[in-house]
Structures are given as structure tokens and as C-alpha cells.
Write a protein that holds these residues in place. Structure first.
Motif, PDB file in Angstrom:
ATOM      1  N   THR A   1       4.924   2.610   6.165  1.00 52.47           N
ATOM      2  CA  THR A   1       3.751   1.994   7.169  1.00 52.47           C
ATOM      3  C   THR A   1       4.762   0.910   7.052  1.00 52.47           C
ATOM      4  O   THR A   1       5.485   0.092   7.169  1.00 52.47           O
ATOM      5  CB  THR A   1       2.854   1.656   5.922  1.00 52.47           C
ATOM      6  N   PRO A   2       3.530   0.083   7.995  1.00 50.16           N
ATOM      7  CA  PRO A   2       4.098  -0.700   9.294  1.00 50.16           C
ATOM      8  C   PRO A   2       4.711  -2.059   8.605  1.00 50.16           C
ATOM      9  O   PRO A   2       5.826  -2.742   8.375  1.00 50.16           O
ATOM     10  CB  PRO A   2       4.036  -0.793  10.904  1.00 50.16           C
ATOM     11  N   VAL A   3       3.459  -3.134   8.462  1.00 52.03           N
ATOM     12  CA  VAL A   3       3.418  -4.096   7.567  1.00 52.03           C
ATOM     13  C   VAL A   3       4.007  -4.177   6.766  1.00 52.03           C
ATOM     14  O   VAL A   3       5.372  -5.048   6.309  1.00 52.03           O
ATOM     15  CB  VAL A   3       1.588  -4.758   7.095  1.00 52.03           C
ATOM     16  N   CYS A   4       3.996  -2.640   5.587  1.00 52.92           N
ATOM     17  CA  CYS A   4       4.879  -2.920   4.179  1.00 52.92           C
ATOM     18  C   CYS A   4       6.346  -2.963   4.624  1.00 52.92           C
ATOM     19  O   CYS A   4       7.197  -3.892   4.377  1.00 52.92           O
ATOM     20  CB  CYS A   4       4.528  -1.772   3.552  1.00 52.92           C
TER      21      CYS A   4
ATOM     22  N   MET B   1      -4.731  -5.309   2.775  1.00 53.12           N
ATOM     23  CA  MET B   1      -3.548  -4.421   3.438  1.00 53.12           C
ATOM     24  C   MET B   1      -2.751  -4.271   5.092  1.00 53.12           C
ATOM     25  O   MET B   1      -2.356  -3.776   5.249  1.00 53.12           O
ATOM     26  CB  MET B   1      -4.400  -2.912   3.725  1.00 53.12           C
ATOM     27  N   SER B   2      -3.955  -4.832   5.908  1.00 60.37           N
ATOM     28  CA  SER B   2      -3.577  -4.968   7.149  1.00 60.37           C
ATOM     29  C   SER B   2      -3.468  -6.456   7.775  1.00 60.37           C
ATOM     30  O   SER B   2      -2.259  -5.987   8.483  1.00 60.37           O
ATOM     31  CB  SER B   2      -4.647  -5.233   8.092  1.00 60.37           C
TER      32      SER B   2
ATOM     33  N   ARG C   1      -2.333  -5.965  -1.558  1.00 62.49           N
ATOM     34  CA  ARG C   1      -1.580  -6.596  -0.621  1.00 62.49           C
ATOM     35  C   ARG C   1      -1.416  -7.649  -2.258  1.00 62.49           C
ATOM     36  O   ARG C   1      -1.926  -8.666  -1.875  1.00 62.49           O
ATOM     37  CB  ARG C   1      -0.652  -6.939  -0.001  1.00 62.49           C
TER      38      ARG C   1
ATOM     39  N   PRO D   1       0.778  -1.412  -0.115  1.00 58.50           N
ATOM     40  CA  PRO D   1      -0.082   0.242   0.218  1.00 58.50           C
ATOM     41  C   PRO D   1       1.049   1.038  -0.406  1.00 58.50           C
ATOM     42  O   PRO D   1       0.768   2.519  -0.854  1.00 58.50           O
ATOM     43  CB  PRO D   1      -0.336  -0.357   1.625  1.00 58.50           C
TER      44      PRO D   1
HETATM   45  C1  BEZ Z   1       1.053  -1.321   6.266  1.00 61.96           C
HETATM   46  O1  BEZ Z   1       1.754  -1.551   5.899  1.00 61.96           O
HETATM   47  O2  BEZ Z   1       1.609  -1.171   7.844  1.00 61.96           O
HETATM   48  C2  BEZ Z   1      -0.496  -0.933   6.517  1.00 61.96           C
HETATM   49  C3  BEZ Z   1      -0.924  -0.382   4.913  1.00 61.96           C
HETATM   50  C4  BEZ Z   1      -2.325  -0.086   4.764  1.00 61.96           C
HETATM   51  C5  BEZ Z   1      -3.151   0.034   6.301  1.00 61.96           C
HETATM   52  C6  BEZ Z   1      -2.565  -0.738   6.746  1.00 61.96           C
HETATM   53  C7  BEZ Z   1      -1.727  -0.973   7.303  1.00 61.96           C
END
Ligand code: BEZ
Length: 209
Positions: free
Chosen positions: A42-45, A141-142, A122, A38
Motif C-alpha cells: 500500500t502506498p502510505v505504508c 490509515m490514510s 498506524r 495497515p
Molecule cells: C496506505 O498505506 O497507503 C493505506 C493503507 C490503508 C488505507 C489507506 C492507505
């Protein structure tokens, strides 16, 4: 319209963190793990980019080139990579596509407007050296992706191509594989001289080296 397994991956020319590329030329004779995320910072990415980088030797061993994408710019990607390297203890060298005008994201159906009009979900595309799409996956995304599964499916696809086999649920390298129903018992005798276990006429398991 979404891209389907078996179709040729659409080609494009684009800017990346490693310079401009023609996608098909860049893939060359390798396989490709093409994945979108996304947004930068950002944290997950951040964890996914780190994991992909940490697995560089695993991808190389399988002749797979990873390439990421988000709808941010090259400059933003490059600055964010410093954070990825720092927080994930890695040295990210694979290219990340800059797609601020969404051209590639839209071409590959990575924009899901009910989620976001501007950020990619994703998506995963595994593309073979003939530029055919061999797998598609879409994660929300999450939720960060499972990289064990990404390597596992690459192993299964490559083994299937080499040995003319299919792989059962939760297959892991070294485990028994399936003789596809399209191969008759007569033909199977030549291809699998090691023999097989026939649980049903349509369910034949064999070992391959
Ligand atoms: C993430 O990469 O942390 C993230 C990006 C978009 C929505 C939620 C989390």
C-alpha cells in the motif's frame, strides 16, 4: 482495553522477516520504536517503511531498534520489502512482524474495528530498555506519520531521563528545557547549578548540555 504509558509492554513470541523473536529479549538493553501499518503493498505504508529504513543511523545513534508490524505473512513482507527498497532507495534491514492471525495486533489494541476488522491502524509505541511504554500514538490509515516527531520525542524522553527535565511545546534538541514542578528550588540549586529563568514559580527554564 488500551495499553497505557508507564505499563510494561506485553511480551510475545512471533515470526518476523529476520526470523522468530521473543519481543522483550529482542529489545534487550535498547529502546524500541514499535509501529504498525495497515497492509503490505500500500502506498502510505511503503513510504513509512522506506523512511524508517532511511533513518537507520538516527535510530542507532539513539540506541533505538525499529520494528514494524502488519497483518500479512513473512513471505508477503519479504517480497514487499523489495518494492520498498526499489521505490524508496533504501536497504530495509529492521524486522517486520508477521501477524496474519492478529494476535499481536489485538494484544496491542492496533485493530480498530470501526476502521477495519483485519488491518491494523498506524500505532506507535516507544518502549524503553525496562520494557515500559513511554509513548503511544495512533494515526489513521490514510495519514503517514511524521518521523521528525518520532525522533524528537525519543530525544525528549531520553534527555528527560538523563537530566530530570521536561520539554516545552515544539522543543528541539539544544533549546531550553523545563524544571519539573516536583523539584523544589532548593533541590534545583544542586541539580541545575547553571541556574534558571523563573517566569513563574511553576515555569522555570534552564539550559542543559
Ligand atoms: C496506505 O498505506 O497507503 C493505506 C493503507 C490503508 C488505507 C489507506 C492507505
Amino acid at each position: 482495553m488500551s495499553l497505557k504509558i508507564g505499563e510494561t509492554a506485553p511480551n510475545f513470541k512471533v515470526e518476523t522477516t529476520n526470523g522468530p523473536i521473543d519481543f522483550h529479549e529482542w529489545i534487550g538493553d535498547s529502546w524500541c520504536f514499535f509501529f504498525s501499518h495497515p497492509a503490505d503493498y500500500t502506498p502510505v505504508c511503503t513510504t513509512e517503511m522506506g523512511r524508517t529504513s532511511q533513518l537507520a543511523a538516527e535510530f542507532t545513534k539513539r540506541n533505538v531498534k525499529p520494528i514494524g508490524l502488519s497483518t500479512d505473512t513473512v513471505e508477503e513482507h519479504k517480497n514487499w520489502i523489495l518494492d520498498v527498497n526499489d521505490t524508496q532507495h533504501t536497504n530495509l534491514t529492521f524486522p517486520i512482524i508477521a501477524d496474519p492471525d492478529l494476535a499481536v495486533s489485538k494484544l496491542y489494541g492496533m485493530i480498530h474495528p470501526s476502521e477495519s476488522e483485519t488491518a491494523a491502524v498506524r500505532s506507535v509505541f516507544i518502549i524503553d530498555p525496562k520494557k515500559k511504554i513511554r509513548l503511544t500514538m495512533t494515526y489513521p490509515m490514510s495519514v503517514g506519520r511524521n518521523f521528525d516527531e518520532i525522533l524528537r520525542v525519543i530525544d525528549a524522553l531520553q534527555l528527560g531521563d538523563k537530566k530530570r527535565v521536561a520539554t516545552p511545546a515544539d522543543w528541539r534538541p539544544g533549546q531550553k528545557v523545563i524544571i519539573p514542578p516536583s523539584i523544589s528550588n532548593d533541590e534545583a540549586k544542586d541539580i541545575f547549578p547553571q541556574g534558571w529563568d523563573e517566569l513563574r514559580p511553576y515555569l522555570r527554564l534552564t539550559d542543559v548540555a
